[in-house]
Write a protein that holds these residues in place. Structure first.
Motif, PDB file in Angstrom:
ATOM      1  N   SER A 189      47.996  40.309  38.141  1.00 56.72           N
ATOM      2  CA  SER A 189      48.903  39.843  39.515  1.00 56.72           C
ATOM      3  C   SER A 189      49.420  38.543  38.944  1.00 56.72           C
ATOM      4  O   SER A 189      48.329  37.752  37.982  1.00 56.72           O
ATOM      5  CB  SER A 189      47.868  39.395  40.822  1.00 56.72           C
ATOM      6  OG  SER A 189      47.841  40.763  41.100  1.00 56.72           O
ATOM      7  N   CYS A 217      49.984  42.745  41.341  1.00 57.81           N
ATOM      8  CA  CYS A 217      50.311  42.277  42.413  1.00 57.81           C
ATOM      9  C   CYS A 217      51.955  41.238  41.558  1.00 57.81           C
ATOM     10  O   CYS A 217      51.247  40.731  41.074  1.00 57.81           O
ATOM     11  CB  CYS A 217      49.884  42.192  43.511  1.00 57.81           C
ATOM     12  SG  CYS A 217      49.015  42.950  44.023  1.00 57.81           S
ATOM     13  N   ALA A 273      51.315  45.239  44.859  1.00 58.17           N
ATOM     14  CA  ALA A 273      52.637  45.150  45.799  1.00 58.17           C
ATOM     15  C   ALA A 273      53.310  43.628  45.949  1.00 58.17           C
ATOM     16  O   ALA A 273      52.987  43.372  44.245  1.00 58.17           O
ATOM     17  CB  ALA A 273      52.405  45.022  47.232  1.00 58.17           C
ATOM     18  N   SER A 274      55.113  43.911  45.776  1.00 59.95           N
ATOM     19  CA  SER A 274      55.329  42.881  45.618  1.00 59.95           C
ATOM     20  C   SER A 274      55.694  41.974  46.599  1.00 59.95           C
ATOM     21  O   SER A 274      56.589  43.106  47.713  1.00 59.95           O
ATOM     22  CB  SER A 274      56.597  43.851  44.083  1.00 59.95           C
ATOM     23  OG  SER A 274      58.278  41.812  44.433  1.00 59.95           O
ATOM     24  N   ARG A 318      49.814  49.449  48.820  1.00 52.30           N
ATOM     25  CA  ARG A 318      49.906  49.501  47.811  1.00 52.30           C
ATOM     26  C   ARG A 318      51.824  49.869  46.973  1.00 52.30           C
ATOM     27  O   ARG A 318      51.967  50.515  48.196  1.00 52.30           O
ATOM     28  CB  ARG A 318      49.357  51.177  46.926  1.00 52.30           C
ATOM     29  CG  ARG A 318      47.643  50.514  47.228  1.00 52.30           C
ATOM     30  CD  ARG A 318      46.929  51.752  46.716  1.00 52.30           C
ATOM     31  NE  ARG A 318      45.163  51.333  47.003  1.00 52.30           N
ATOM     32  CZ  ARG A 318      45.057  51.660  47.976  1.00 52.30           C
ATOM     33  NH1 ARG A 318      45.775  52.147  49.100  1.00 52.30           N
ATOM     34  NH2 ARG A 318      43.457  51.093  47.630  1.00 52.30           N
TER      35      ARG A 318
END
Length: 354
Positions: free
Chosen positions: A278, A295, A311-312, A326
Motif C-alpha cells: 500500500s 491500496c 482500493a484507491s 476491494r
C-alpha cells in the motif's frame, strides 16, 4: 473433541461487500474474522475441524487450505443452502460421529478465546453448554431463560416479546445427544432448522443444558457497524512496528507499516495498520483504521475505517466510519459543484452531506 465451524451464510447485512466475498473473510485489522475463530479453536486444543461451506466454498478453501497454518486438520462440508444452524449439524453427522464437538459461527468474534469454555464442558460434562451475552435488544437474537444455577429452562428464536435479555453467542458445545434432538425438530416459520429448537428438545428430554454468560467482549460481525467496532478493538491491542518505508511523514502512537508499504508526506495517528504494497501519500490516516494490501491513499483523510485490498482513495477530504471494498475507487470531482456522481452495486448505502 472436534469443531464444526459455520462459514456458509450469505452475509446479506454486509452487502454489497458480500456479493463478491465471503462474509467470514472480511478482514479486521487486515486479518479475516474467520481466522480469529480458527485460532481460538486451535488454542483450546481442538485439532479436527469441519467447516460448513456454501456458495463461497472455493474462496473459503483457498484462504484456509488444509488448516495446517493454524495447527488444524480441516475437512470441508458443503451445504446446498443456508437452512439453519441445526441443519449444519445434520449434514455434519457422519463427520462428527459420536464425538463431543464445539460449534463456532465463523463470523463471530470473542475476546479471550474459548479454552476456558471447553475445559469447563470437559470437566462438568453437561449434554450441552451454551454461551450467553446480555444485549439491549434481544429481539434480534436467540433468547434464553435460565434458572438460578445457570441451567437452561427455555429458548426462543428472535422473539417479539423476549422473556430475558440473554442472547445466544455463536459458540455451542454438544455431546452426541444433540443429533437425536436435531432429528426430531421441524423447520421453523423461516424454513430453517433452528439450533434453539434442537437445544429446547434437549431440555424437554430432561438433558442437562448449562450456560455461561460472557464476561468479555463478543460481537457478531454481521453488519458494518459491528465490523468497525471489532476492527477498533483489535487495533487497540497492536504494537508499533515500522518495517516499511516512511518519508517526510509523522507517525504518532501505535502504527504498523508493514514491509513493502510506503508512506510519504503524511500524518498517521494510531492505532493504524497499513499492509504490504500500500502507498499513502500527502494524506492523514486517523485512529482505528486498517488499510489492506495494495491500496493507494493520496491527498485524502481516512479515520475509523476499513479499506480492503486494492482500493484507491484520491483527493477526498474526509472518510470516516466506512468500509471500502476491494478494488474500489473513491475520487473527488471538484468541478462538479452541488452534485454527486455515483456508481453503486446492489444493497449499497451512501451518506452524503446535502
Amino acid at each position: 473433541m472436534k469443531a464444526l465451524v459455520l462459514a456458509g451464510g450469505s452475509g446479506s447485512r454486509l452487502r454489497p461487500i458480500t456479493h463478491t466475498s465471503a462474509k467470514q473473510l472480511v478482514p479486521v485489522a487486515n486479518k479475516p474474522v474467520l481466522f480469529f475463530g480458527l485460532e481460538s479453536i486451535a488454542e483450546a486444543g481442538v485439532r479436527e475441524v469441519g467447516i460448513i461451506v456454501g456458495d463461497r466454498a472455493a474462496e473459503i478453501e483457498s484462504a484456509v487450505g488444509d488448516g495446517s497454518r493454524f495447527g488444524l486438520d480441516v475437512t470441508y462440508l458443503p451445504q446446498e443452502a443456508p437452512l439453519g444452524l441445526a441443519h449444519a449439524v445434520h449434514i455434519a453427522r457422519d463427520y462428527l460421529g459420536d464425538d463431543d464437538f464445539v460449534m463456532y459461527l465463523g463470523d463471530n468474534f470473542i475476546v479471550g478465546g474459548i479454552r476456558a469454555l471447553v475445559r469447563r464442558f470437559q470437566t462438568e460434562r453437561p449434554d450441552a453448554q451454551i454461551m450467553l451475552a446480555r444485549v439491549s435488544d434481544p429481539r434480534a437474537f436467540g433468547v434464553v431463560e435460565v434458572d438460578g444455577h445457570g441451567r437452561v429452562i427455555a429458548l426462543e428464536e428472535k422473539p417479539e416479546r423476549p422473556k430475558s435479555d440473554l442472547a445466544l453467542v455463536g459458540v455451542y458445545l454438544f455431546t452426541a445427544r444433540v443429533h437425536e434432538a436435531v432429528r426430531r425438530i421441524k423447520p421453523s416459520g423461516r424454513g430453517e432448522l433452528e439450533i434453539t429448537d434442537a437445544i429446547q428438545e434437549l431440555v424437554d428430554a430432561g438433558c442437562r443444558v448449562d450456560s455461561v454468560v460472557v464476561s468479555g467482549y463478543w460481537k457478531d460481525t454481521g453488519n458494518v457497524a459491528d465490523m468497525l467496532e471489532v476492527n477498533r478493538l483489535v487495533l487497540d491491542g497492536i504494537e508499533a512496528d515500522c518495517s516499511g518505508e516512511v518519508h517526510s511523514s509523522e507517525l504518532i502512537g501505535r502504527v504498523v507499516i508493514e514491509r513493502g508499504a510506503t508512506v510519504t508526506g503524511s500524518r498517521i495517528v494510531g492505532p493504524v495498520v497499513v499492509a504490504a504494497g500500500s502507498r499513502i501519500r500527502d494524506s492523514y490516516i486517523g485512529p482505528f483504521t486498517s488499510i489492506d494490501s495494495d491500496c493507494a491513499v493520496t491527498d485524502s483523510e481516512v479515520e475509523y475505517s476499513i479499506v480492503l485490498r486494492g482500493a484507491s482513495i484520491v483527493g477526498v477530504r474526509r472518510i470516516e466510519r466506512s468500509l471500502i471494498g476491494r478494488e474500489v475507487e473513491v475520487v473527488s470531482t471538484p468541478g462538479m459543484l452541488r452534485s454527486h456522481r455515483l456508481v453503486l452495486g446492489d444493497h449499497s448505502k451512501v451518506q452524503v452531506v446535502s
